[in-house]
Motif scaffolding. Structure first.
Motif, PDB file in Angstrom:
ATOM      1  N   MET A  51      43.120  38.015  44.087  1.00  0.00           N
ATOM      2  CA  MET A  51      42.972  38.929  42.970  1.00  0.00           C
ATOM      3  C   MET A  51      42.567  40.286  43.538  1.00  0.00           C
ATOM      4  SD  MET A  51      40.406  38.758  39.684  1.00  0.00           S
ATOM      5  CE  MET A  51      41.050  37.214  39.181  1.00  0.00           C
ATOM      6  N   ARG A  90      39.566  42.370  39.282  1.00  0.00           N
ATOM      7  CA  ARG A  90      38.220  41.795  39.343  1.00  0.00           C
ATOM      8  C   ARG A  90      37.234  42.681  38.582  1.00  0.00           C
ATOM      9  NH1 ARG A  90      38.217  39.941  44.183  1.00  0.00           N
ATOM     10  NH2 ARG A  90      38.422  37.808  43.507  1.00  0.00           N
ATOM     11  N   LEU A 123      37.767  42.185  34.818  1.00  0.00           N
ATOM     12  CA  LEU A 123      37.151  40.947  34.354  1.00  0.00           C
ATOM     13  C   LEU A 123      35.628  41.075  34.301  1.00  0.00           C
ATOM     14  CD1 LEU A 123      39.248  38.196  36.195  1.00  0.00           C
ATOM     15  CD2 LEU A 123      39.401  38.924  33.805  1.00  0.00           C
ATOM     16  N   THR A 124      35.062  41.735  35.292  1.00  0.00           N
ATOM     17  CA  THR A 124      33.614  41.944  35.328  1.00  0.00           C
ATOM     18  C   THR A 124      33.171  42.761  34.122  1.00  0.00           C
ATOM     19  OG1 THR A 124      33.612  41.814  37.732  1.00  0.00           O
ATOM     20  CG2 THR A 124      31.714  42.865  36.702  1.00  0.00           C
ATOM     21  N   LEU A 170      31.100  35.457  37.508  1.00  0.00           N
ATOM     22  CA  LEU A 170      32.537  35.338  37.749  1.00  0.00           C
ATOM     23  C   LEU A 170      32.793  34.713  39.119  1.00  0.00           C
ATOM     24  CD1 LEU A 170      33.979  38.608  36.210  1.00  0.00           C
ATOM     25  CD2 LEU A 170      34.675  36.273  35.664  1.00  0.00           C
ATOM     26  N   ALA A 171      32.028  35.114  40.116  1.00  0.00           N
ATOM     27  CA  ALA A 171      32.191  34.546  41.460  1.00  0.00           C
ATOM     28  C   ALA A 171      31.829  33.057  41.465  1.00  0.00           C
ATOM     29  CB  ALA A 171      31.330  35.310  42.465  1.00  0.00           C
ATOM     30  N   ASP A 177      34.823  31.050  39.824  1.00  0.00           N
ATOM     31  CA  ASP A 177      36.192  31.332  40.292  1.00  0.00           C
ATOM     32  C   ASP A 177      36.969  32.246  39.339  1.00  0.00           C
ATOM     33  OD1 ASP A 177      35.859  29.758  42.595  1.00  0.00           O
ATOM     34  OD2 ASP A 177      36.350  27.941  41.453  1.00  0.00           O
ATOM     35  N   ASP A 178      36.324  33.297  38.893  1.00  0.00           N
ATOM     36  CA  ASP A 178      36.932  34.317  38.038  1.00  0.00           C
ATOM     37  C   ASP A 178      37.404  33.799  36.679  1.00  0.00           C
ATOM     38  OD1 ASP A 178      36.516  36.403  39.901  1.00  0.00           O
ATOM     39  OD2 ASP A 178      38.289  35.762  41.019  1.00  0.00           O
ATOM     40  N   ASP A 179      36.847  32.693  36.226  1.00  0.00           N
ATOM     41  CA  ASP A 179      37.147  32.143  34.906  1.00  0.00           C
ATOM     42  C   ASP A 179      36.176  32.785  33.913  1.00  0.00           C
ATOM     43  OD1 ASP A 179      37.290  30.640  32.537  1.00  0.00           O
ATOM     44  OD2 ASP A 179      37.582  28.755  33.608  1.00  0.00           O
TER      45      ASP A 179
END
Length: 174
Positions: A1, A6, A9-10, A28-29, A32-34
């Protein structure tokens, strides 16, 4: 990604959860960015199980009460087939024990009917409703009038009072 995605998403997680970007990035880390999992993780970190259940089921106070009671029973390892079930519930902190007892009694009303429930631990249920929930008129109906139609009209107020009681004693619940 890539870094731009990223960051996007953050920002989404930070805005939805009302947390700073560092907290959002950490969750997020971890997940796994879900985004959905990160939001659940933030809620789990911020709120107790009881608070999360109240937030989720607040629109239906009686459903919320049943979920909180189930969470208590599961956390305490009190199975429905336990011979010592009543004693184990009574050994819980008084606010928790009273709330579980009330939730179980309301479930009994649904399963077996109001008339049968009037013979199932009714004195303790009425005492809890009077003293802890400050609803003496509901308790009086249970002990004296015994009118199912009246109880049906009082039931929403009883469930709402139970939720307020849980909120006041939330530190004693899981």
């Amino acid at each position: 990604m890539d870094d731009a995605r990223r960051q996007q998403l953050t920002d989404i997680v930070a805005a939805k959860a009302g947390v700073d970007v560092a907290c959002a990035a950490r969750h997020l880390a971890l997940h796994d960015d879900d985004v959905a999992a990160a939001l659940r993780g933030i809620d789990a970190e911020r709120y107790t199980l009881t608070q999360r259940l109240l937030n989720k089921y607040r629109r239906d106070p009686e459903d919320a009460l049943q979920h909180v009671a189930l969470a208590v029973l599961q956390q305490e390892g009190i199975a429905s087939d336990s011979v010592l079930r009543a004693e184990r519930i009574a050994a819980l902190a008084p606010p928790v024990a009273g709330m579980v007892m009330l939730a179980e009694w309301l479930a009994y009303v649904d399963w077996e009917g109001y008339d049968s429930a009037l013979y199932a631990n009714i004195d303790a249920v009425a005492a809890f409703i009077t003293s802890a929930l400050d609803l003496p008129e509901v308790a009086a109906n249970l002990l004296q009038t015994r009118d199912a139609a009246v109880f049906d009209t009082q039931r929403p107020a009883l469930a709402a009072a139970a939720l307020l009681f849980i909120e006041r004693h939330t530190t004693q619940f899981p």
